[in-house]
Motif scaffolding. Structure first.
Motif, mmCIF file in Angstrom:
data_model
loop_
_atom_site.group_PDB
_atom_site.id
_atom_site.type_symbol
_atom_site.label_atom_id
_atom_site.label_comp_id
_atom_site.label_asym_id
_atom_site.label_seq_id
_atom_site.Cartn_x
_atom_site.Cartn_y
_atom_site.Cartn_z
ATOM 1 N N LEU A 89 0.835 -1.204 0.000
ATOM 2 C CA LEU A 89 0.000 0.000 0.000
ATOM 3 C C LEU A 89 0.874 1.259 0.000
ATOM 4 C CD1 LEU A 89 -2.752 -1.113 2.533
ATOM 5 C CD2 LEU A 89 -2.991 -0.910 0.043
ATOM 6 N N ILE A 90 1.939 1.222 0.765
ATOM 7 C CA ILE A 90 2.879 2.346 0.787
ATOM 8 C C ILE A 90 3.548 2.493 -0.576
ATOM 9 C CG2 ILE A 90 5.049 3.195 1.799
ATOM 10 C CD1 ILE A 90 4.027 1.893 4.478
ATOM 11 N N TYR A 91 3.922 1.386 -1.203
ATOM 12 C CA TYR A 91 4.515 1.433 -2.543
ATOM 13 C C TYR A 91 3.568 2.134 -3.521
ATOM 14 C CZ TYR A 91 8.534 -1.761 -1.873
ATOM 15 O OH TYR A 91 9.722 -2.333 -1.511
ATOM 16 N N ALA A 92 2.277 1.832 -3.434
ATOM 17 C CA ALA A 92 1.311 2.460 -4.341
ATOM 18 C C ALA A 92 1.283 3.973 -4.139
ATOM 19 C CB ALA A 92 -0.082 1.862 -4.128
ATOM 20 N N MET A 93 1.283 4.408 -2.880
ATOM 21 C CA MET A 93 1.238 5.848 -2.598
ATOM 22 C C MET A 93 2.539 6.542 -2.984
ATOM 23 S SD MET A 93 -0.849 6.121 1.013
ATOM 24 C CE MET A 93 0.186 4.983 1.935
ATOM 25 N N VAL A 94 3.662 5.951 -2.635
ATOM 26 C CA VAL A 94 4.970 6.559 -2.915
ATOM 27 C C VAL A 94 5.205 6.625 -4.424
ATOM 28 C CG1 VAL A 94 7.470 6.194 -2.728
ATOM 29 C CG2 VAL A 94 6.018 6.003 -0.698
ATOM 30 N N ALA A 139 -5.809 -0.074 -2.229
ATOM 31 C CA ALA A 139 -4.562 0.445 -2.819
ATOM 32 C C ALA A 139 -4.868 1.542 -3.830
ATOM 33 C CB ALA A 139 -3.773 -0.686 -3.482
ATOM 34 N N TYR A 140 -5.865 1.312 -4.657
ATOM 35 C CA TYR A 140 -6.228 2.322 -5.653
ATOM 36 C C TYR A 140 -6.720 3.591 -4.957
ATOM 37 C CZ TYR A 140 -8.029 4.560 -9.787
ATOM 38 O OH TYR A 140 -8.245 5.470 -10.785
ATOM 39 N N ALA A 141 -7.555 3.437 -3.947
ATOM 40 C CA ALA A 141 -8.089 4.595 -3.220
ATOM 41 C C ALA A 141 -6.975 5.398 -2.548
ATOM 42 C CB ALA A 141 -9.115 4.135 -2.185
ATOM 43 N N LEU A 142 -6.000 4.722 -1.979
ATOM 44 C CA LEU A 142 -4.897 5.438 -1.318
ATOM 45 C C LEU A 142 -4.048 6.191 -2.336
ATOM 46 C CD1 LEU A 142 -3.785 2.904 1.435
ATOM 47 C CD2 LEU A 142 -5.402 4.817 1.601
ATOM 48 N N ALA A 143 -3.812 5.589 -3.490
ATOM 49 C CA ALA A 143 -3.053 6.280 -4.530
ATOM 50 C C ALA A 143 -3.826 7.510 -5.021
ATOM 51 C CB ALA A 143 -2.763 5.329 -5.696
ATOM 52 N N VAL A 144 -5.138 7.389 -5.169
ATOM 53 C CA VAL A 144 -5.963 8.522 -5.590
ATOM 54 C C VAL A 144 -5.907 9.631 -4.541
ATOM 55 C CG1 VAL A 144 -8.351 9.268 -6.009
ATOM 56 C CG2 VAL A 144 -7.479 7.206 -7.114
ATOM 57 N N GLU A 145 -5.940 9.276 -3.270
ATOM 58 C CA GLU A 145 -5.855 10.282 -2.200
ATOM 59 C C GLU A 145 -4.559 11.084 -2.298
ATOM 60 O OE1 GLU A 145 -7.833 11.508 0.395
ATOM 61 O OE2 GLU A 145 -9.320 10.493 -0.845
ATOM 62 N N VAL A 146 -3.460 10.400 -2.561
ATOM 63 C CA VAL A 146 -2.178 11.090 -2.693
ATOM 64 C C VAL A 146 -2.191 11.986 -3.931
ATOM 65 C CG1 VAL A 146 0.315 10.787 -3.029
ATOM 66 C CG2 VAL A 146 -0.909 9.358 -1.381
ATOM 67 N N ALA A 147 -2.752 11.497 -5.013
ATOM 68 C CA ALA A 147 -2.842 12.306 -6.234
ATOM 69 C C ALA A 147 -3.665 13.569 -5.983
ATOM 70 C CB ALA A 147 -3.461 11.491 -7.365
ATOM 71 N N ALA A 148 -4.735 13.443 -5.238
ATOM 72 C CA ALA A 148 -5.630 14.571 -4.979
ATOM 73 C C ALA A 148 -5.055 15.567 -3.986
ATOM 74 C CB ALA A 148 -6.976 14.054 -4.476
ATOM 75 N N ALA A 149 -4.061 15.182 -3.240
ATOM 76 C CA ALA A 149 -3.504 16.047 -2.194
ATOM 77 C C ALA A 149 -3.000 17.374 -2.731
ATOM 78 C CB ALA A 149 -2.383 15.317 -1.447
ATOM 79 N N ASP A 150 -2.480 17.384 -3.952
ATOM 80 C CA ASP A 150 -1.953 18.613 -4.561
ATOM 81 C C ASP A 150 -3.025 19.471 -5.218
ATOM 82 O OD1 ASP A 150 0.709 18.257 -3.948
ATOM 83 O OD2 ASP A 150 1.129 17.162 -5.791
ATOM 84 N N LEU A 151 -4.239 18.957 -5.293
ATOM 85 C CA LEU A 151 -5.353 19.645 -5.949
ATOM 86 C C LEU A 151 -5.145 19.780 -7.456
ATOM 87 C CD1 LEU A 151 -5.979 22.454 -3.311
ATOM 88 C CD2 LEU A 151 -6.936 20.133 -3.379
ATOM 89 N N HIS A 152 -4.143 19.094 -7.974
ATOM 90 C CA HIS A 152 -3.875 19.049 -9.416
ATOM 91 C C HIS A 152 -3.172 17.724 -9.704
ATOM 92 C CE1 HIS A 152 -2.814 20.233 -13.459
ATOM 93 N NE2 HIS A 152 -1.597 19.812 -13.216
#
Length: 141
Positions: A15-20, A91-104
Motif C-alpha cells: 500500500l505504501i509502494y502504491a502511494m509513494v 490500494a487504488y483509493a490510497l493512490a488517488v488520495e495522494v494524487a488529490a492532495a496537490d489539488l492538481h
C-alpha cells in the motif's frame, strides 16, 4: 513470489509502494503528497500496528526499484502480488488520495493510476466512485 521482481512485500508495504510511486512518478514528491502519505499511515486502520519508523526505509526501497530498468512495471507487479484481492480497491483509493492532495493531478500520475487500476483489476465504476469521492474531499472554495 513475484516473477518480475523476485520478491513480495507485506500488504502494508505494498500500500505504501502504491502511494509513494504515485507521488514520485512525476519526478517530484511534493510536501502535500508526503504529508498525505504520513497522515494515511498514521490514521487508517489498515496500518494498525505498523511501525511508522519504517516508512522512510520502505519509501526509499520503493524509489530504488523505480529507478531500475522497467522499475515501474516491477513495482506494479510487486503491489499486485503482495496484496490480497480484498485490498486492491484500498490500494487504488490510497493512490488517488495522494494524487488529490496537490489539488492538481499530473499526466504521469493519471497514467500510473490507469496502470494500477489495470494490474489490480479495479473496475471502471469502482474507480470512478473512488475518484469522485477524492474530488469531493479535496474540493476548495
Amino acid at each position: 513470489m513475484d516473477k518480475a521482481t523476485g520478491s513480495t512485500v507485506s500488504p502494508q508495504e505494498a500500500l505504501i509502494y502504491a502511494m509513494v510511486t504515485l507521488s514520485a512518478v512525476d519526478k517530484q514528491m511534493t510536501d502535500r503528497e508526503l504529508r498525505k502519505i504520513g497522515d494515511v499511515v498514521n490514521t487508517l486502520p489498515i496500518f494498525g500496528g505498523f511501525d511508522t519508523d519504517r516508512l522512510i526505509k520502505i519509501a526509499e526501497a520503493c524509489a530504488a526499484i523505480t529507478r531500475e530498468d522497467d522499475g515501474l512495471h516491477a513495482i506494479l507487479a510487486t503491489i499486485a502480488t503482495s496484496l490480497p484481492k480484498k485490498l486492491h480497491e484500498t490500494a487504488y483509493a490510497l493512490a488517488v488520495e495522494v494524487a488529490a492532495a496537490d489539488l492538481h493531478v499530473e499526466q504521469e500520475e493519471l497514467r500510473f493510476l490507469e496502470l494500477l487500476r489495470d494490474v489490480l483489476d479495479v473496475d471502471s465504476l469502482t474507480a470512478a466512485a473512488i475518484e469522485r469521492g477524492a474530488r469531493a474531499r479535496h474540493r476548495t472554495l
